[in-house]
Scaffold this active site. Structure first.
Site, short mmCIF file in Angstrom:
data_model
loop_
_atom_site.label_atom_id
_atom_site.label_comp_id
_atom_site.label_asym_id
_atom_site.label_seq_id
_atom_site.Cartn_x
_atom_site.Cartn_y
_atom_site.Cartn_z
N ASN A 254 49.95 -18.43 29.11
CA ASN A 254 49.94 -19.05 27.79
C ASN A 254 50.84 -20.29 27.79
O ASN A 254 51.95 -20.25 28.33
CB ASN A 254 50.48 -18.01 26.78
CG ASN A 254 50.29 -18.41 25.33
OD1 ASN A 254 49.19 -18.75 24.92
ND2 ASN A 254 51.37 -18.35 24.55
N HIS B 210 49.63 -25.74 18.85
CA HIS B 210 50.52 -26.20 17.77
C HIS B 210 50.29 -27.71 17.66
O HIS B 210 50.78 -28.47 18.49
CB HIS B 210 51.99 -25.93 18.12
CG HIS B 210 52.31 -24.47 18.21
ND1 HIS B 210 52.30 -23.64 17.10
CD2 HIS B 210 52.65 -23.68 19.26
CE1 HIS B 210 52.63 -22.41 17.48
NE2 HIS B 210 52.84 -22.41 18.78
N GLU C 182 48.07 -19.67 19.19
CA GLU C 182 49.17 -19.89 18.23
C GLU C 182 48.85 -21.05 17.31
O GLU C 182 49.72 -21.86 16.99
CB GLU C 182 50.48 -20.16 18.98
CG GLU C 182 50.85 -19.09 19.99
CD GLU C 182 52.21 -19.31 20.66
OE1 GLU C 182 53.00 -20.15 20.18
OE2 GLU C 182 52.47 -18.62 21.66
C1 XIL Z 1 58.66 -19.08 17.76
C2 XIL Z 1 58.79 -18.21 16.52
O1 XIL Z 1 57.74 -18.55 15.64
C3 XIL Z 1 60.12 -18.44 15.86
O2 XIL Z 1 60.30 -17.53 14.77
C4 XIL Z 1 61.26 -18.26 16.87
O3 XIL Z 1 62.48 -18.60 16.25
C5 XIL Z 1 61.02 -19.14 18.08
O4 XIL Z 1 59.76 -18.87 18.63
N1 XIL Z 1 55.65 -20.99 21.38
C6 XIL Z 1 55.65 -19.64 21.52
C7 XIL Z 1 56.17 -18.79 20.43
O5 XIL Z 1 55.13 -19.12 22.52
O6 XIL Z 1 56.76 -17.61 20.91
C8 XIL Z 1 57.15 -19.54 19.56
O7 XIL Z 1 57.50 -18.72 18.46
C9 XIL Z 1 56.54 -20.85 19.11
C10 XIL Z 1 56.21 -21.72 20.29
#
Ligand code: XIL
Length: 361
Positions: A214, A249, A279
């Protein structure tokens, strides 16, 4: 006659403005029956639609969080609660209470679960201070075996390794993926084969689980995606991996066509891998307005319809579902409102866009 026409046009215009103002984050008149949910349509189409959830609101009795979640989605991922620092709080001390009860919510509601994540450079707690190759190797092995065995038959998909590719610009001429591995404490202690090692452990710990790599920023047809492709090709040739997670994201500048999203997905699906969007959120500047919510809806529409036109894409997972609980405002200054429901759990334009895409699949 003319007068009536002008009045009618005026009325329509005013009415249009008013509903636009009223709806704010909300919807244009949706083109579907509003009793329907994303989950129902996804199930008809044979795909998964999921969301990251957090324990506190999931078990809060004061808001519709859990109701909306189980009605709208058929896949769950814990936003934080299965990360190393949460599960293994000190050496060989595992804390299951919260992860277990989240797993139980998903199973009781016939949802699939994505386990996130077994090896990451971040949120690894005490392990990140271990500076001893043999010790860290044992820690990883113990962690992967203990966690995966506990949830064997319950968690179907695991992000075995998260975010291990980091493009090394000093070696931009090298297309050897080993030159572009993140130099985390895992790398320092375990060497360049740490990713493969983690996948070997995961395969042995639960041969029935689907194992995923991932990462973020690998959606476009870019250099980071290339090194990721080379890394997973190597794992696939050894039978150690089943899928790739594209975090997604993004903001509204991400344009699937111009960014080569479809051709990028294709090179991964040509390897025979299952692909998940893991995500997704589309952040917009806050305060948002009707126009920015519409642009956001378009981005959701374009990205998800492109993704679903690749038949190896089997799951679309969002990083949360209500703007009330999202990591975006805390991590991207002046951005927010990145999800499908507003802070009052009302469906946004982005929700309608996703619904339409699912229906058209
Ligand atoms: C983020 C969470 O959303 C937050 O609450 C935490 O403080 C930090 O991590 N990539 C990922 C996720 O794989 O695990 C992350 O999640 C966001 C970016």
């Amino acid at each position: 006659m003319k007068k009536i026409k002008i009045l009618a046009i005026l009325f329509l215009f005013m009415y249009g403005c008013e509903s636009a103002l009223n709806t704010g984050s909300g919807s244009l008149t949706p083109s579907y029956n509003t009793d329907e949910t994303l989950r129902q349509i996804a199930e008809e189409k044979g795909i998964y639609v999921g969301a990251a959830v957090a324990d506190t609101p999931l078990f809060s009795k004061n808001e519709p969080y859990s109701n909306v979640f189980v009605k709208e989605f058929n896949m769950m991922v814990c936003e934080n609660e299965m990360k190393f620092e949460y599960l293994q709080t000190s050496s060989n001390n595992f804390y299951w209470t919260i992860a277990d009860r989240m797993v139980n919510v998903a199973l009781a509601n016939n949802m699939k679960i994505r386990g996130h994540t077994l090896l990451w450079h971040s949120q690894s707690g005490w392990a990140s201070n271990v500076n001893n190759p043999a010790a860290l190797s044992n820690i990883l092995s113990n962690h992967i075996f203990t966690v995966m065995k506990r949830y064997s038959n319950k968690i179907n998909y695991w992000d075995v390794v998260n975010e291990a590719i980091e493009v090394n610009n000093a070696l931009s001429n090298s297309s050897n993926f080993y030159d572009h591995l993140r130099k985390s404490f895992w790398w320092t202690n375990l060497g360049s084969n740490y990713v493969e090692y983690a996948f070997q452990l995961a395969r042995a710990a639960d041969p029935t689980a689907k194992l995923f790599y991932n990462d973020y920023g690998i959606e476009a047809y870019n250099t980071k995606a290339l090194y990721t492709y080379l890394l997973v090709s190597n794992l696939k040739a050894k039978g150690l991996i089943d899928g790739v997670g594209f975090q997604m994201h993004i903001d509204t500048n991400f344009k699937p066509f111009q960014n080569g999203f479809a051709s990028n997905l294709k090179r991964f699906s040509d390897l025979g891998l299952e692909l998940h969007i893991t995500e997704m959120d589309v952040r917009i500047p806050i305060p948002a307005n009707y126009t920015s919510y519409s642009q956001q809806a378009n981005t959701y529409r374009e990205v998800i319809s492109t993704a679903l036109s690749n038949s190896n894409v089997t799951a679309i997972v969002f990083w949360g579902f209500t703007d009330k609980y999202s990591w975006v405002p805390g991590f991207f200054t002046n951005y927010g409102d990145a999800l499908l429901f507003d802070k009052n759990y009302q469906r946004k334009q982005s929700y309608n866009a996703v619904m339409e895409v699912l229906k058209n699949k």
